[in-house]
Write a protein that holds these residues in place. Structure first.
Motif, short mmCIF file in Angstrom:
data_model
loop_
_atom_site.label_atom_id
_atom_site.label_comp_id
_atom_site.label_asym_id
_atom_site.label_seq_id
_atom_site.Cartn_x
_atom_site.Cartn_y
_atom_site.Cartn_z
N PRO A 1 -1.12 -29.87 53.93
CA PRO A 1 -0.95 -31.24 53.45
C PRO A 1 -1.10 -31.32 51.94
N ARG A 2 -0.83 -32.46 51.38
CA ARG A 2 -1.11 -32.70 49.97
C ARG A 2 -2.45 -33.41 49.79
N VAL A 3 -2.83 -34.18 50.81
CA VAL A 3 -4.09 -34.93 50.76
C VAL A 3 -4.76 -34.87 52.13
N LEU A 4 -6.06 -34.65 52.13
CA LEU A 4 -6.86 -34.71 53.36
C LEU A 4 -7.92 -35.78 53.19
N ILE A 5 -7.94 -36.74 54.11
CA ILE A 5 -8.95 -37.80 54.11
C ILE A 5 -9.98 -37.49 55.18
N LEU A 6 -11.25 -37.49 54.82
CA LEU A 6 -12.34 -37.36 55.79
C LEU A 6 -12.94 -38.73 56.00
N SER A 7 -12.98 -39.18 57.24
CA SER A 7 -13.54 -40.50 57.52
C SER A 7 -14.37 -40.47 58.79
N GLY B 1 3.91 -35.55 56.88
CA GLY B 1 2.92 -34.50 56.98
C GLY B 1 2.19 -34.24 55.67
N GLN B 2 2.32 -35.17 54.72
CA GLN B 2 1.70 -34.97 53.41
C GLN B 2 0.24 -35.42 53.39
N ILE B 3 -0.10 -36.40 54.20
CA ILE B 3 -1.46 -36.94 54.24
C ILE B 3 -2.02 -36.76 55.64
N ILE B 4 -3.11 -36.04 55.75
CA ILE B 4 -3.79 -35.86 57.03
C ILE B 4 -5.13 -36.58 56.99
N ARG B 5 -5.42 -37.27 58.07
CA ARG B 5 -6.73 -37.93 58.19
C ARG B 5 -7.56 -37.23 59.26
N LEU B 6 -8.72 -36.77 58.87
CA LEU B 6 -9.67 -36.16 59.79
C LEU B 6 -10.76 -37.20 60.04
N ALA B 7 -10.71 -37.83 61.21
CA ALA B 7 -11.68 -38.88 61.55
C ALA B 7 -12.66 -38.33 62.57
N PHE B 8 -13.95 -38.48 62.30
CA PHE B 8 -14.95 -37.95 63.23
C PHE B 8 -15.82 -39.08 63.79
N GLU C 1 -0.74 -42.30 46.31
CA GLU C 1 -0.58 -42.06 44.87
C GLU C 1 -0.82 -40.58 44.55
N LEU C 2 -1.84 -40.01 45.17
CA LEU C 2 -2.16 -38.60 44.95
C LEU C 2 -1.14 -37.69 45.64
N ALA C 3 -0.69 -38.08 46.83
CA ALA C 3 0.29 -37.28 47.56
C ALA C 3 1.63 -37.21 46.82
N ASP C 4 1.91 -38.21 46.01
CA ASP C 4 3.17 -38.24 45.25
C ASP C 4 3.13 -37.36 44.01
N ARG C 5 1.97 -36.86 43.66
CA ARG C 5 1.86 -36.01 42.48
C ARG C 5 2.25 -34.56 42.84
N PRO C 6 2.57 -33.72 41.84
CA PRO C 6 3.01 -32.35 42.13
C PRO C 6 1.87 -31.50 42.69
N PRO C 7 1.96 -31.03 43.92
CA PRO C 7 0.84 -30.37 44.58
C PRO C 7 0.39 -29.07 43.91
N MET C 8 1.35 -28.28 43.39
CA MET C 8 0.95 -27.03 42.75
C MET C 8 0.16 -27.30 41.47
N ALA C 9 0.57 -28.31 40.74
CA ALA C 9 -0.13 -28.67 39.51
C ALA C 9 -1.54 -29.19 39.82
N LEU C 10 -1.66 -29.96 40.88
CA LEU C 10 -2.98 -30.47 41.28
C LEU C 10 -3.90 -29.33 41.68
N ALA C 11 -3.37 -28.39 42.48
CA ALA C 11 -4.19 -27.27 42.95
C ALA C 11 -4.68 -26.42 41.78
N ALA C 12 -3.77 -26.15 40.83
CA ALA C 12 -4.14 -25.33 39.68
C ALA C 12 -5.15 -26.04 38.79
N THR C 13 -4.98 -27.35 38.66
CA THR C 13 -5.91 -28.13 37.84
C THR C 13 -7.29 -28.18 38.49
#
Length: 257
Positions: free
Chosen positions: A52-58, A16-23, A196-208
């Motif tokens: 999620p940690r990552v959302l892909i729009l495609s 559930g870390q990576i969600i893909r939103l495909a339209f 690669e991005l999902a493996d990074r610390p999510p709180m740190a990414l959000a704050a950055t």
């Protein structure tokens, strides 16, 4: 977990870390329709609830999106104002998501589809894809604020005022596209980058992310002017001429009215 709307499908990886939103609007060029805009808001809300940690729009394999459907918007009249408002609200929501967002670019990415991609943190493109904000070529104001985050003032003027189209590699060289993969390697490259991005610390990414936004001083106050001018230019005679020239495949003759 998969959830389907009329034009959007949400899928997630096992964790559930990576969600893909495909339209897919099942239109030529996968254009952005009013129905898609409405569903985007609901689908993004659903995605946010999953944390999620990552959302892909495609879009589709052939086309992220060629932007607005000219035949639809030129006949909208006053309803175009609500369409524009919904667009700008969506872009702002995507801008502010507390997790990483990636636009997966395929085909020719045009206009409001390009602006949606620019609201994401990263743009990952197929080698054969192209990127353009050609609004001035048919009499519309071009959205300048997001693209200018990535370009210097000279490059932004050249790109927007000349309605240029960049191939993926040129867009990468100018800082607009983050990664370019050969078409045959695109899905694997996209998946690896997202992981690669999902493996990074999510709180740190959000704050950055928030720190970068603060440093550049962008927020909701930046965009009402562009939204206003999008509708104001829609009402001009020049836009009518731009629509006609596009349909007739001829050079437009603008009068400044």
């Amino acid at each position: 977990m998969t959830k389907s709307f009329e034009t959007i499908t949400l899928t997630s990886d096992e964790k559930g870390q990576i969600i893909r939103l495909a339209f897919d609007t099942r239109t030529r060029g996968n254009v952005i329709t009013p129905v898609l805009l409405e569903e985007f808001h609901a689908a993004i809300e659903d995605a946010v609830a999953r944390k999620p940690r990552v959302l892909i729009l495609s879009g589709t394999e052939k086309s992220f999106s060629r932007g607005a459907d000219i035949d639809t918007i030129k006949s909208m009249g006053p309803d175009f104002q609500a369409y524009i408002a919904s667009e700008f609200k969506l872009f702002d929501i995507v801008d502010r998501l507390p997790f990483i967002t990636i636009a997966a670019l395929t085909g020719i990415v045009i206009g409001n589809a390009a602006e949606l991609a620019l609201a994401c943190d990263f743009r990952v493109a197929t080698e054969s894809s192209s990127f353009t904000l050609p609004e001035v070529a048919i009499g519309f104001v071009a959205p300048a604020l997001r693209i200018t985050r990535y370009l210097g003032i000279g490059a932004a003027k050249d790109f927007l005022l000349n309605a240029k189209m960049w191939k993926a590699e040129e867009a990468r060289q100018n800082g607009v596209v983050s990664r370019v993969f050969a078409d045959a390697e695109f899905e694997a490259g996209l998946a690896a980058f997202a992981q690669e991005l999902a493996d990074r610390p999510p709180m740190a990414l959000a704050a950055t992310k928030q720190g970068i936004a603060t440093a550049y001083g962008y927020g909701p106050a930046d965009y009402p002017g562009e939204e206003h001018w999008a509708y104001a230019t829609y009402l001009t005679e020049d836009v009518k001429e731009g629509f006609a020239a596009l349909a007739e495949k001829r050079k437009a003759v603008f009068t400044g009215k």
